[in-house]
Design a protein around this motif. Structure first.
Motif: not given
Length: 238
Positions: A103-123
């Motif tokens: 029943c939840r949409d969860c997001y991690v608040v983080f400026p992940a664009d272009g960071t080498e350790n974060c290849n996940r989906k970004v909104v």
């Protein structure tokens, strides 16, 4: 003493410590609740608000004890906010249920664009949805938060919410030196604005401003000069 998820987590970790935690300015007599100098206590100004957005704090242990921590302001304003201590290897107890809740949409608040350790989906915006929007705020220094998201394999499937740089920029206690790096309270204010929760964002913004003033007064051992944000929070008590 005031009790919420943050204070209870802090008390549990303090009880485990083998030596007392000494904050900077340890000679200052501090209020045990707000951690300001007793002469600059801001407890009477603590507001509460409601929001359709739910926050979860994922805290680095070192951040848990700092008087400069702003994540605790979020828990003050939104008492239902839960706080968890980060663990690299496994999901903290209680957080797994949140992440797996259909029943939840969860997001991690983080400026992940272009960071080498974060290849996940970004909104970059919060999509309209019937599910509860749950935002996980990483609470620590920039270096700590980068490690938290980079090393936590159990967070890999959670998409990132990357916040616009222009929404909020007002933190005067600690400066990351980078335009896209927010304090935890700034990140929450920005999230609320993205979710069009304007009134709640305004309440947290004023509380954040008062925190800045009272902390700087504590650090400088000087009297707090009350201003617009004090008057705003006082009006909420009437």
């Amino acid at each position: 003493m005031h009790s919420n998820h943050y204070t209870r987590l802090r008390e549990r970790e303090l009880a485990k410590s083998t030596k007392p935690f000494q904050a900077k300015g340890k000679s200052v007599q501090r209020c045990p609740d707000c951690q300001m100098g007793a002469f600059a206590c801001m407890c009477a100004l603590r507001p509460t608000a409601e929001s359709s957005v739910e926050f979860v704090l994922l805290m680095h242990r070192k951040e848990l004890f700092k008087p400069t921590n702003t994540g605790r302001l979020i828990v003050d304003v939104f008492p239902g906010t839960r706080a968890f201590l980060w663990n690299r290897l496994e999901v903290p107890e209680g957080l797994r249920e949140i992440l797996e809740d259909p029943c939840r949409d969860c997001y991690v608040v983080f400026p992940a664009d272009g960071t080498e350790n974060c290849n996940r989906k970004v909104v970059h915006a919060l999509p309209a949805a019937k599910k509860k929007t749950t935002l996980i705020l990483l609470d620590g220094t920039w270096k700590q938060c980068s490690r938290m998201i980079g090393l936590s394999r159990w967070l890999d499937d959670v998409p990132c919410l990357s916040l616009p740089e222009t929404l909020v920029r007002s933190y005067s206690v600690r400066d990351s030196g980078r335009s896209h790096r927010f304090s935890t309270a700034e990140a929450a204010i920005s999230c609320l604005l993205l979710a069009q929760q304007t009134q709640s964002a305004e309440t947290l913004r004023h509380y954040f401003a008062v925190f800045n003033q009272h902390y700087l007064a504590t650090r400088g051992c000087c009297e707090v000069e009350e201003g617009e944000s004090h008057r705003y929070l006082q009006s909420l008590k009437q």
